[in-house]
Design an enzyme around this catalytic site. Structure first.
Site, PDB file in Angstrom:
ATOM      1  CB  SER A   1      20.329  46.809  -3.071  1.00  0.00           C
ATOM      2  OG  SER A   1      19.177  46.376  -2.383  1.00  0.00           O
TER       3      SER A   1
ATOM      4  CD  GLU B   1      15.114  48.692  -8.705  1.00  0.00           C
ATOM      5  OE1 GLU B   1      15.472  47.645  -8.146  1.00  0.00           O
ATOM      6  OE2 GLU B   1      15.896  49.616  -8.990  1.00  0.00           O
TER       7      GLU B   1
ATOM      8  CG  HIS C   1      16.576  44.905  -6.500  1.00  0.00           C
ATOM      9  ND1 HIS C   1      16.664  46.258  -6.279  1.00  0.00           N
ATOM     10  CD2 HIS C   1      17.312  44.326  -5.515  1.00  0.00           C
ATOM     11  CE1 HIS C   1      17.408  46.489  -5.212  1.00  0.00           C
ATOM     12  NE2 HIS C   1      17.831  45.325  -4.739  1.00  0.00           N
TER      13      HIS C   1
END
Length: 524
Positions: free
Chosen positions: A203, A327, A429
């Site tokens: 990320s 995600e 995610h």
């Protein structure tokens, strides 16, 4: 705190000699260039926490480049992590008000030998998180690698800017470079190979890795790179993750950062940076999430990283890059005041975001095709914001270096939050992080198939760290990782990247957009 140096030279010399002798006999003691540290030996790993890699950026050090740490005498305790960098409650239940936070943690196999090194940069949107959230013992032991997890300045403390303020918008990235220099100079003492360093992150951590790939100041500091769910082109359109969100890219022009800093300084009653440096942490914390986009047009990032990749202006190292299959689902699961996006909200934001192109988008992402409005919008955001921008960056890198693609596709990974979700989150995610780390003091509860998957991913990531080759084809091939199948996937087709590429100009951030989103030339 850094220990005070002894005033009597012969006493200091005796302590240093004693520490050196102890280090030879005691696996828990290691001598760094700044002094000796004592960690903890447990099972097949050694863990050293809270090692300072730079001086505390406090007082006059706030919003300045990191400086070397003060040396210490004797043996410093390294059995507990240093403070996390200042942040609001989030990943850390109580948050942190500390600016004395430039510490790292080293986890190493207990077996002797020069091991590949993985330097892990945490995620958290550039405003929260800490290296100590990632317990790397499983990764280090099963992968036979040394893992270094790093803190770096966040939010207003890491990415604030003002006209004329050197380093504006990039202090957190400078911290990461300082940590990499520490690794080059010290990791051999822990059994790591200083000439075989992989910079990895997820990320915001992956976006940081991308920044370092294109930063002149990172030249020679790492030998391979891993980008997990974050790229040089990560960007979003209006309404993507919440209602009234504005389109932007994760990297922002320096003039925009500096202009916003001027506004904030005025709000805080300051006419210059000296006044701002005198403000207590708590008073600045109200602006923590206002500075979460690293600045380009700077010494650290001379140009927009997406453009730098397309033009070949990046460090030529092997890259492992990928995303999770679903995600965006966590954000869409809470889109309507904590509830999944409703059908009426879907229609509203579809029109607001895409205007005359809404029907073309709806034809690809209809609620009927995906089973619900929430799942349809989650797929749209996953594809446009995450999967296809990652794929685009990978293609740009692959034109000049070795790139290996992957997708994490476990349909039911361990949950990241104890709060029961109100829709299926799938391979959301950050869900692949369990396969490498125990997170926040918790170990994952795997099925037998998931345990085999975790072992496989640690093996492949470690092979990449060791050799630059994870064990599958490069350049266009994408390896899917799921408990019941590891094999190829046509990621571009699965995520409709051709659709977004075909309408590239139509779906991009316009040059006529507001100054906050003036990175329109990124061509997302």
């Amino acid at each position: 705190m850094v220990e005070r140096r002894w005033l009597v030279p012969f006493v200091a010399a005796a302590l240093v000699a004693g520490a050196t002798t102890a280090a030879a006999a005691d696996e828990s003691v290691v001598r760094t260039g700044d002094g000796a540290v004592r960690g903890e030996v447990s099972g097949h790993t050694r863990v050293f926490e809270g090692i300072p890699y730079a001086a505390p950026p406090v007082g006059e050090g706030r919003w300045r480049d990191p400086r070397p740490p003060r040396r210490w005498d004797g043996v410093r305790d390294a059995t507990a992590p240093g403070p996390a960098c200042a942040q609001l409650p989030g990943e850390l239940p109580t948050g942190s008000d500390s600016e004395d936070c430039l510490y790292l943690n080293v986890t190493t196999p207990s077996q002797a030998g020069r091991k590949p090194v993985v330097v892990w940069v945490h995620g958290g949107g550039f405003f929260m998180g800490a290296g100590s959230n990632y317990d790397a013992r499983r990764f280090a032991e099963r992968g036979d690698v040394v893992v270094v997890t790093v803190n770096y300045r966040l939010g207003v403390f890491g990415f604030f800017g003002l006209p004329g303020l050197a380093g504006s918008g990039t202090f957190g990235l400078r911290d990461q470079q300082a940590a990499l220099r520490w690794v080059r100079g010290n990791i051999a003492a822990f059994g790591g190979d200083p000439r075989n360093v992989t910079l990895a992150g997820q990320s915001a951590g992956a976006m940081s890795v991308c920044a370092q790939l294109t930063s002149p100041g990172a030249a020679g500091l790492f030998d391979k790179a891993v980008l997990q769910s974050g790229s040089c082109e990560t960007g979003w359109l209006d309404n993507f993750e919440y209602r009234h969100e504005r389109e932007a890219t994760i990297f922002q022009p320096l003039d925009v950062v500096a202009a916003h800093g001027t506004e904030v300084a005025h709000e805080l009653g300051c006419a210059d940076v000296a006044c701002l440096r005198g403000k207590p942490v708590g008073e600045l914390m109200s602006q923590q999430q206002a500075f979460v986009q690293p600045a380009y047009g700077t010494a650290v990032l001379p140009s927009y990283p997406g453009d730098a990749v397309r033009k070949g202006r990046f460090h030529r190292v092997p890259v492992l890059s990928g995303t999770t299959r679903d995600e965006a689902r966590p954000w869409i699961a809470a889109y309507d005041n904590g509830a999944p996006m409703s059908a009426s909200t879907f229609e509203t934001v579809l029109g607001e975001t895409f205007g005359a192109r809404a029907e073309a988008v709806r034809a690809v992402y209809s609620p009927e095709r995906y089973g619900s409005a929430a799942l349809a919008w989650a797929a749209l955001v996953t594809d446009r914001m995450w999967s296809c921008t990652q794929n685009s960056t990978a293609r740009g890198l692959a034109a000049r270096t070795e790139v290996y693609g992957y997708e994490f596709a476990d349909p039911a990974p361990p949950k990241l939050s104890p709060v029961p979700p109100r829709m299926d989150l799938g391979a959301q995610h950050a869900s692949e992080l369990w396969d490498f780390f125990d997170l926040g003091g918790r170990a994952p509860k795997f099925t037998e198939a998931q345990q085999r998957l975790s072992d496989r991913m640690i093996h492949d990531w470690s092979a990449f760290a060791a050799t630059g080759d994870p064990g599958w084809p490069r350049s266009g091939y994408v390896q899917s990782f799921a408990p019941d199948r590891v094999g190829p996937v046509d990621l571009a087709a699965e995520h409709h990247c051709g659709f977004w590429d075909q309408g590239r100009r139509s779906w991009t951030i316009s040059d006529a957009a507001s100054s906050r989103t003036s990175a329109g030339s990124a061509g997302l």
